[in-house]
Design a protein around this motif. Structure first.
Motif, PDB file in Angstrom:
ATOM      1  N   TYR A   1     100.014   3.489  33.241  1.00  7.44           N
ATOM      2  CA  TYR A   1     100.882   2.498  34.085  1.00  7.44           C
ATOM      3  C   TYR A   1     100.210   1.255  34.431  1.00  7.44           C
ATOM      4  O   TYR A   1     100.873   0.148  34.745  1.00  7.44           O
ATOM      5  CB  TYR A   1     101.263   3.352  35.330  1.00  7.44           C
ATOM      6  CG  TYR A   1     102.028   2.736  36.374  1.00  7.44           C
ATOM      7  CD1 TYR A   1     103.470   2.792  36.026  1.00  7.44           C
ATOM      8  CD2 TYR A   1     101.870   1.722  37.087  1.00  7.44           C
ATOM      9  CE1 TYR A   1     104.498   2.395  36.888  1.00  7.44           C
ATOM     10  CE2 TYR A   1     102.698   1.227  38.154  1.00  7.44           C
ATOM     11  CZ  TYR A   1     103.811   1.580  37.885  1.00  7.44           C
ATOM     12  OH  TYR A   1     104.916   0.867  38.588  1.00  7.44           O
ATOM     13  N   ILE A   2      98.893   1.246  34.633  1.00  5.45           N
ATOM     14  CA  ILE A   2      98.084  -0.023  35.103  1.00  5.45           C
ATOM     15  C   ILE A   2      98.295  -0.670  33.858  1.00  5.45           C
ATOM     16  O   ILE A   2      98.307  -2.122  34.178  1.00  5.45           O
ATOM     17  CB  ILE A   2      96.683   0.549  35.363  1.00  5.45           C
ATOM     18  CG1 ILE A   2      96.504   1.401  36.572  1.00  5.45           C
ATOM     19  CG2 ILE A   2      95.615  -0.946  35.554  1.00  5.45           C
ATOM     20  CD1 ILE A   2      95.101   2.043  36.830  1.00  5.45           C
ATOM     21  N   ARG A   3      98.030  -0.495  32.625  1.00 11.70           N
ATOM     22  CA  ARG A   3      98.224  -1.251  31.576  1.00 11.70           C
ATOM     23  C   ARG A   3      99.477  -1.996  31.332  1.00 11.70           C
ATOM     24  O   ARG A   3      99.576  -3.123  30.955  1.00 11.70           O
ATOM     25  CB  ARG A   3      97.654  -0.395  30.276  1.00 11.70           C
ATOM     26  CG  ARG A   3      97.715  -1.289  29.166  1.00 11.70           C
ATOM     27  CD  ARG A   3      97.513  -0.409  27.727  1.00 11.70           C
ATOM     28  NE  ARG A   3      96.358   0.604  27.788  1.00 11.70           N
ATOM     29  CZ  ARG A   3      96.812   2.000  27.465  1.00 11.70           C
ATOM     30  NH1 ARG A   3      98.224   2.147  27.238  1.00 11.70           N
ATOM     31  NH2 ARG A   3      96.012   2.993  27.739  1.00 11.70           N
TER      32      ARG A   3
ATOM     33  N   LYS B   1     100.501  -4.362  35.328  1.00 12.26           N
ATOM     34  CA  LYS B   1      99.265  -4.907  36.150  1.00 12.26           C
ATOM     35  C   LYS B   1      99.898  -5.769  37.292  1.00 12.26           C
ATOM     36  O   LYS B   1      99.336  -5.502  38.521  1.00 12.26           O
ATOM     37  CB  LYS B   1      98.740  -5.596  35.200  1.00 12.26           C
ATOM     38  CG  LYS B   1      97.512  -6.612  35.935  1.00 12.26           C
ATOM     39  CD  LYS B   1      96.792  -7.524  35.033  1.00 12.26           C
ATOM     40  CE  LYS B   1      95.501  -8.221  35.718  1.00 12.26           C
ATOM     41  NZ  LYS B   1      94.892  -9.261  34.808  1.00 12.26           N
ATOM     42  N   GLU B   2     100.696  -6.439  37.244  1.00  8.47           N
ATOM     43  CA  GLU B   2     101.346  -7.446  38.349  1.00  8.47           C
ATOM     44  C   GLU B   2     101.677  -6.536  39.437  1.00  8.47           C
ATOM     45  O   GLU B   2     101.389  -6.807  40.792  1.00  8.47           O
ATOM     46  CB  GLU B   2     102.215  -8.329  38.064  1.00  8.47           C
ATOM     47  CG  GLU B   2     101.435  -9.507  37.024  1.00  8.47           C
ATOM     48  CD  GLU B   2     100.134 -10.066  37.360  1.00  8.47           C
ATOM     49  OE1 GLU B   2     100.395 -10.369  38.638  1.00  8.47           O
ATOM     50  OE2 GLU B   2      99.469 -10.066  36.665  1.00  8.47           O
TER      51      GLU B   2
ATOM     52  N   SER C   1      97.613  -4.523  47.098  1.00  4.24           N
ATOM     53  CA  SER C   1      97.569  -5.477  48.120  1.00  4.24           C
ATOM     54  C   SER C   1      98.206  -5.148  49.290  1.00  4.24           C
ATOM     55  O   SER C   1      97.629  -5.149  50.584  1.00  4.24           O
ATOM     56  CB  SER C   1      98.188  -6.798  47.838  1.00  4.24           C
ATOM     57  OG  SER C   1      97.358  -7.140  46.758  1.00  4.24           O
ATOM     58  N   LYS C   2      99.558  -4.411  49.246  1.00  2.60           N
ATOM     59  CA  LYS C   2     100.480  -4.036  50.180  1.00  2.60           C
ATOM     60  C   LYS C   2      99.616  -2.779  51.089  1.00  2.60           C
ATOM     61  O   LYS C   2      99.725  -2.653  52.365  1.00  2.60           O
ATOM     62  CB  LYS C   2     101.659  -3.362  49.906  1.00  2.60           C
ATOM     63  CG  LYS C   2     102.532  -3.007  50.783  1.00  2.60           C
ATOM     64  CD  LYS C   2     103.953  -2.670  50.209  1.00  2.60           C
ATOM     65  CE  LYS C   2     105.275  -2.652  51.132  1.00  2.60           C
ATOM     66  NZ  LYS C   2     106.353  -2.483  50.545  1.00  2.60           N
ATOM     67  N   LYS C   3      98.765  -1.977  50.230  1.00  2.00           N
ATOM     68  CA  LYS C   3      98.011  -0.931  50.996  1.00  2.00           C
ATOM     69  C   LYS C   3      96.501  -1.569  51.553  1.00  2.00           C
ATOM     70  O   LYS C   3      95.593  -0.761  51.838  1.00  2.00           O
ATOM     71  CB  LYS C   3      97.651   0.032  50.052  1.00  2.00           C
ATOM     72  CG  LYS C   3      97.556   1.533  50.597  1.00  2.00           C
ATOM     73  CD  LYS C   3      97.588   2.516  49.684  1.00  2.00           C
ATOM     74  CE  LYS C   3      97.828   4.035  50.207  1.00  2.00           C
ATOM     75  NZ  LYS C   3      97.883   4.995  49.347  1.00  2.00           N
TER      76      LYS C   3
ATOM     77  N   ASP D   1      91.328  -5.297  36.667  1.00  2.00           N
ATOM     78  CA  ASP D   1      90.639  -6.163  35.604  1.00  2.00           C
ATOM     79  C   ASP D   1      89.597  -5.539  34.847  1.00  2.00           C
ATOM     80  O   ASP D   1      89.650  -5.117  33.508  1.00  2.00           O
ATOM     81  CB  ASP D   1      90.396  -7.589  35.865  1.00  2.00           C
ATOM     82  CG  ASP D   1      91.453  -8.365  35.911  1.00  2.00           C
ATOM     83  OD1 ASP D   1      92.616  -8.176  35.318  1.00  2.00           O
ATOM     84  OD2 ASP D   1      91.263  -9.315  37.110  1.00  2.00           O
ATOM     85  N   GLU D   2      88.719  -4.977  35.605  1.00  2.00           N
ATOM     86  CA  GLU D   2      87.514  -4.070  35.115  1.00  2.00           C
ATOM     87  C   GLU D   2      87.971  -2.921  34.403  1.00  2.00           C
ATOM     88  O   GLU D   2      87.596  -2.318  33.309  1.00  2.00           O
ATOM     89  CB  GLU D   2      86.349  -3.742  36.099  1.00  2.00           C
ATOM     90  CG  GLU D   2      85.812  -4.692  36.719  1.00  2.00           C
ATOM     91  CD  GLU D   2      85.066  -4.638  37.957  1.00  2.00           C
ATOM     92  OE1 GLU D   2      84.833  -3.569  38.236  1.00  2.00           O
ATOM     93  OE2 GLU D   2      84.552  -5.532  38.637  1.00  2.00           O
TER      94      GLU D   2
END
Length: 423
Positions: free
Chosen positions: A6-8, A11-12, A19-21, A30-31
């Motif tokens: 899901y991250i891959r 990403k956005e 950020s909302k959290k 990114d790492e």
């Protein structure tokens, strides 16, 4: 733990929801993606070398039959080199996977789209308010003074035995505790929850599975010699009943309830807002936990919220429901409702329950899956809620129900307490 796929692929979206959290380490994304790319490249190399090695191993058999010794020796030399490459790549892959895991466990769950913006409790959204705030007689007392007046809770004696935050319940105070526990368990059974009595100490794997470790180790009491922790809530052992399990889809939802004492090291500041029962290091709680199909989990969350509200209604307590903002949510939750009761003598709202949907975040850590008719295993969703935590319920019952004749017990509890007044 978030799923790397899901991250891959998103990403956005991941960055925006983190950020909302109010998550401050966005560079971890990114790492993680860099390590994932390196992991996949290393895995591809390893697969290629393994394929070459397998092909050469098969060809040796054919060459033996034909007696071509020189070629056999050359292939053996090459195979020996490939084995060394396999060892090196395997070790490298293991190291990368560990680094990737260490990064992933630092990332909190993503908030649901309905979670409001905000970073502080003051920015939580009030969903509804129920009940009327009672008018107390002149000279109404806070619960810690009522506890002393009727000799039902002894904070000083608890401090003598253990320390601050460990009260001793006495007489009708102890009976009220027992009555509430039995009332909550009976109500949970009526609602279809299966009662269990889990251990009150857990190992590291259990703490990791539900997200307490490595995020909250400082808030839990640690038994160093045995490498065990006292539970902060029954959510942890009850949810871990299903760690490393594949359940059948037709079993869902799985509904469990449990009563346990709970232990939290978190230190409170000084003042009335943490005085008496407002914040304790040991307290009693009845928990409800559900293992759900992903398509049903948010419907179940609403049902759990309604159920907890029904308990507060039966106890005749004024309450409100809050939808927590992103910055006030726990590490593992995707959406949380807090229930707060109004403490009339203190003139403030007291949190008595949190009901949360963790989606697949805990299930991914727990390796908790379900399998449907098509035979493919997928991650379940987990939910839990306090139903209910006792200290602030007791505080509100004492304060809101004080009369000239003593403290009146709600009608729903009288069959359990066997008395109508504390006096």
């Amino acid at each position: 733990m978030l799923q790397i796929n899901y991250i891959r692929e998103n990403k956005e979206d991941v960055l925006a929801r983190l950020s909302k959290k109010n998550f401050k380490q966005l560079e971890l994304v990114d790492e993680i993606l860099e390590l994932d790319q390196k992991r996949r490249a290393t895995q591809a190399q390893l697969d290629n070398v393994l394929s070459q090695s397998n092909t050469m191993a098969k060809s040796i058999g054919e060459l033996v039959k034909s007696g071509r010794k020189e070629e056999i020796e050359k292939i053996k030399e090459t195979t020996s080199l490939l084995k060394e490459d396999i060892k090196v790549l395997g070790e490298e892959l293991t190291e990368i996977e560990q680094q990737l895991h260490n990064k992933l466990v630092q990332v909190p769950n993503l908030p649901h789209n309905s979670v409001p913006d905000g970073n502080t409790p003051e920015e939580n959204e009030v969903v509804l308010t129920h009940g009327n705030i009672p008018t107390l007689p002149e000279g109404a007392l806070p619960h810690w003074e009522l506890a002393a007046k009727y000799d039902i809770i002894d904070f000083e004696l608890g401090n003598k035995i253990t320390g601050a935050g460990f009260p001793v319940y006495k007489g009708k105070g102890a009976k009220l505790q027992r009555a509430l526990i039995n009332f909550f368990l009976d109500e949970a059974e009526k609602a279809g929850y299966f009662e269990v009595q889990p251990p009150t100490v857990i190992n590291e794997a259990s703490g990791f599975g539900t997200g307490q470790l490595p995020d909250k180790e400082g808030q839990m009491y640690f038994i160093g010699e045995d490498n065990l922790y006292l539970i902060p809530t029954a959510e942890v052992p009850v949810t871990n009943l299903y760690r490393d399990e594949i359940v059948k889809e037709e079993q869902l939802p799985i509904k469990n309830t449990a009563y346990t004492p709970c232990f939290r090291r978190e230190a409170g500041s000084y003042g009335a807002h943490v005085r008496g029962l407002n914040r304790l290091h040991q307290f009693d709680k009845v928990e409800i936990v559900q293992i759900a199909h992903p398509d049903k989990s948010y419907e179940i969350l609403e049902d759990m919220s309604t159920y907890v509200q029904s308990l507060l209604q039966k106890l005749e307590l004024p309450y409100r429901v809050l939808r927590l903002c992103g910055g006030d949510m726990s590490f593992a939750a995707a959406l949380t409702y807090d229930m707060e009761v109004y403490s009339t003598a203190q003139q403030r709202w007291l949190e008595v329950s949190s009901v949360s949907n963790f989606e697949a975040f805990q299930a991914n850590r727990l390796k908790l899956r379900f399998k449907g008719k098509e035979g493919k295993a997928q991650l379940a969703h987990t939910l839990n809620g306090s139903a209910l935590a006792l200290p602030r319920i007791v505080a509100s019952l004492l304060e809101n129900n004080q009369t000239e004749n003593g403290i009146k017990i709600p009608a729903a509890l009288v069959p359990y307490t066997k008395f109508e007044y504390i006096n």
